[in-house]
Scaffold this motif. Structure first.
Motif, short mmCIF file in Angstrom:
data_model
loop_
_atom_site.label_atom_id
_atom_site.label_comp_id
_atom_site.label_asym_id
_atom_site.label_seq_id
_atom_site.Cartn_x
_atom_site.Cartn_y
_atom_site.Cartn_z
N SER A 163 1.04 -1.10 0.49
CA SER A 163 -0.25 0.08 -0.01
C SER A 163 0.87 1.04 0.11
O SER A 163 0.44 2.31 -0.56
N ASP A 164 1.69 1.26 0.92
CA ASP A 164 2.68 2.13 0.92
C ASP A 164 3.13 2.54 -0.79
O ASP A 164 3.63 3.80 -1.33
N SER A 165 3.69 1.65 -1.54
CA SER A 165 4.43 1.55 -2.23
C SER A 165 3.57 2.00 -3.54
O SER A 165 4.02 2.97 -4.47
N HIS A 166 2.04 1.36 -3.26
CA HIS A 166 1.05 2.18 -4.44
C HIS A 166 0.93 3.39 -3.49
O HIS A 166 0.69 4.32 -5.57
N SER A 167 1.13 3.93 -2.97
CA SER A 167 0.51 5.38 -2.26
C SER A 167 1.64 6.56 -3.11
O SER A 167 1.80 7.86 -3.48
N ASP A 168 2.97 5.54 -3.22
CA ASP A 168 4.21 6.86 -3.51
C ASP A 168 4.12 6.67 -5.07
O ASP A 168 4.73 8.30 -4.93
N LEU A 169 2.87 6.15 -5.60
CA LEU A 169 3.11 6.47 -7.23
C LEU A 169 2.08 7.55 -7.56
O LEU A 169 1.80 7.47 -8.58
N LYS A 170 1.27 7.96 -5.86
CA LYS A 170 -0.01 8.39 -6.66
C LYS A 170 0.67 9.66 -7.33
O LYS A 170 1.88 10.61 -6.88
N LEU A 171 0.35 10.97 -7.93
CA LEU A 171 0.38 11.61 -8.93
C LEU A 171 -0.64 12.95 -7.98
O LEU A 171 -1.22 12.65 -7.85
N VAL A 172 0.61 13.66 -7.80
CA VAL A 172 -0.41 15.15 -6.90
C VAL A 172 -0.70 16.56 -7.31
O VAL A 172 0.87 16.72 -7.77
N THR A 173 -0.86 17.37 -8.18
CA THR A 173 -1.07 18.15 -9.04
C THR A 173 -1.38 19.10 -8.06
O THR A 173 -2.00 19.57 -7.09
N ALA A 174 -1.01 20.34 -9.01
CA ALA A 174 -0.98 21.84 -8.44
C ALA A 174 -1.11 22.63 -9.87
O ALA A 174 -0.28 22.19 -10.55
N GLY A 218 3.26 13.42 -3.36
CA GLY A 218 2.69 11.57 -3.86
C GLY A 218 3.94 11.64 -4.64
O GLY A 218 4.85 11.38 -4.24
N ALA A 219 4.12 10.55 -5.99
CA ALA A 219 5.59 10.10 -6.62
C ALA A 219 6.17 11.64 -6.39
O ALA A 219 5.66 12.09 -7.49
N ARG A 220 7.30 11.61 -6.38
CA ARG A 220 8.13 12.27 -6.82
C ARG A 220 8.86 12.28 -7.52
O ARG A 220 9.24 11.50 -8.20
N MET A 221 8.78 13.14 -8.68
CA MET A 221 9.54 13.17 -10.09
C MET A 221 10.86 12.87 -10.56
O MET A 221 11.39 14.11 -9.29
N ILE A 222 11.36 12.14 -10.79
CA ILE A 222 12.89 12.32 -10.27
C ILE A 222 13.48 12.84 -12.02
O ILE A 222 12.51 12.09 -13.01
N VAL A 259 16.73 16.06 -20.90
CA VAL A 259 16.03 15.78 -19.58
C VAL A 259 14.85 14.41 -19.79
O VAL A 259 14.44 15.27 -20.38
N LEU A 260 15.41 13.76 -18.44
CA LEU A 260 14.78 12.39 -18.59
C LEU A 260 13.61 12.34 -17.38
O LEU A 260 14.59 12.80 -17.05
N ARG A 261 12.71 12.78 -17.19
CA ARG A 261 12.11 12.45 -16.09
C ARG A 261 10.61 11.87 -15.90
O ARG A 261 10.15 11.49 -16.93
N SER A 262 10.89 10.78 -14.67
CA SER A 262 10.07 9.80 -14.15
C SER A 262 9.52 9.84 -12.96
O SER A 262 10.36 10.35 -11.91
N ILE A 263 8.33 9.28 -12.73
CA ILE A 263 8.09 8.68 -10.82
C ILE A 263 9.09 7.57 -11.07
O ILE A 263 9.03 7.27 -9.95
N HIS A 264 8.61 6.97 -11.83
CA HIS A 264 9.50 5.41 -12.01
C HIS A 264 11.49 5.25 -11.86
O HIS A 264 11.67 5.20 -13.47
N GLY A 265 11.82 4.98 -10.34
CA GLY A 265 13.59 5.36 -10.89
C GLY A 265 14.12 4.53 -12.23
O GLY A 265 15.15 4.77 -12.55
N ASP A 266 13.81 3.27 -11.58
CA ASP A 266 13.96 2.06 -12.44
C ASP A 266 14.36 2.27 -14.49
O ASP A 266 15.24 1.85 -15.00
#
Lengths: 257, 257
Positions: free
Chosen positions: B3-14, B177-181, B226-233
């Motif tokens: 559940s944690d890793s799922h919530s880690d990938l939630k997109l939060v917008t502003a 939410g998910a951090r964009m790396i 510039v490559l950006r993703s919430i999925h580090g792998d």
């Protein structure tokens, strides 16, 4: 000359659409808004709204269609290069409901440019010649790939040096209206000290826009008071009144341009 | 911990609303957008849209109501001072259809502040204590006049030093939410040279956003990729592929942060 002086006071408005994930990520500090705002202001066009949106077609289409009906002119920056994320031209075509194809003149400009430079004019670069049907090209003296104008929408590059060069070609095509004139005075006062008088001054001069911008520099508090109007006589009268108000508060202030 | 890793990938917008004629006139270069974008990005909130609009109540109301339904969070800058053109608080109250009055806690903060400073707490300054019903205050460590939060809308000052201080208090209240790396590589290539390969790379990695930003410095042409993703792998895999592509083009590039 009453018709002339009447047309001099026509308000002409514009909006700007900044297209680019790099501004929204905070990676890049936008410099185009203040450049376009200033350049337009000098020829009597008031920038009334700016939107910064990502490289997403539907967002671009919606903003273009909202802006082009609401404002006299629309300017866009960004998204007209050769890569997959450069979708501005296609989005503008979609917004207008017109086709898009390689534009003969744009192809000619780019063919000549890449021949001269000895650089391959590959398919990705040919994307930069895709221009919506019915659009006129905007010259790009820096890197050649043109912008374009479709009705009241002007599509330009996001790289500041290119946008600025394109604007030099665009400005003569625009019909400016009443020029907003401004007078600014900096005072060593917190804005709360002068706020009530400013409100009364604003009520007295509805045709003058009175702005108050506090600053904090090295522990010093001050306020820039900016009066703007298309009516020079009203502006000067309000400014004289402001001088009297400041005298009454025991400060003179410094007029800046 | 699924559940944690799922919530880690939630997109939060502003979204951000910059309120101020001084930005639209070109007089002032906005610095708040890039600051807010970066601060939000660091806690996993993606800034998706910015609007810059004038001090006009209906424009503010419309933008607030559009944003607060579409995005998780809304941040505003500007228009909360003591002068007649500071209409943000009233406009936000109008947007939410709630009342607005002098807020007891805000009055207390400002009363104490002006007493201590020996400055008159006049009616104009009392305007800064006007807060929409139901809102919570946002502390202003710089000049005391608070911002406020009403549901998902955070109202802050336009002066950059104050906005930045307010954001320090706001950030702990937000659920990221998910951090964009992101990984960035600068290459001494025109983007047209690498554009086709980038497009194929983008197709291969739909969960990585691949941006290409050309620059022209002292006659030198280059591109930041510039490559950006919430999925580090996925980000790292795409970045490795990009290295191979660049090798094939005979350049290595420089990774920057």
């Amino acid at each position: 000359m009453s018709s002339d002086s009447h047309s001099d006071l026509k308000l002409v408005t514009a909006a700007m659409l900044v297209i680019g994930d790099e501004i929204l990520s905070g990676r890049t500090q936008d410099k185009n808004v203040s450049f376009v705002a200033t350049a337009l202001g000098e020829i009597g066009i008031q920038l009334r709204e700016v939107r910064i949106i990502p490289d997403v077609e539907q967002e671009i289409v919606d903003a273009i269609n909202h802006f082009r009906k609401k404002y006299d002119y629309v300017f866009t920056s960004g998204g007209i290069g050769p890569t997959h994320d450069d979708i501005t031209a296609d989005s503008v075509a979609a917004a207008f409901g017109v086709g898009i194809d390689h534009h003969p003149e744009a192809m000619e400009i780019l063919t000549r440019h890449y021949e001269t430079s000895g650089i391959e004019f590959n398919d990705a670069r040919k994307r930069m010649a895709r221009i919506p049907d019915g659009a006129d090209l905007i010259e790009n003296p820096v890197s050649k790939a043109p912008g374009f104008r479709l009705e009241n929408v002007f599509v330009m590059a996001g790289v500041p040096s290119i946008l600025q060069a394109m604007m030099a070609g665009v400005l003569p095509l625009l019909s400016g209206g009443a020029r907003m004139i401004s007078r600014t005075i900096g005072v060593p006062l917190a804005e709360g000290k002068v706020a009530q008088d400013l409100g009364l001054l604003q009520d007295k001069y509805p045709e003058v826009s009175i702005g108050s911008y506090p600053y904090f520099r090295q522990g010093e508090v001050g306020t820039n008071l900016v009066l703007r109007s298309i009516h020079g006589d009203k502006l000067d009268a309000a400014f004289s009144d402001l001088r009297v108000i400041l005298d009454g508060l025991g400060v003179t202030g410094t007029e800046t341009t």
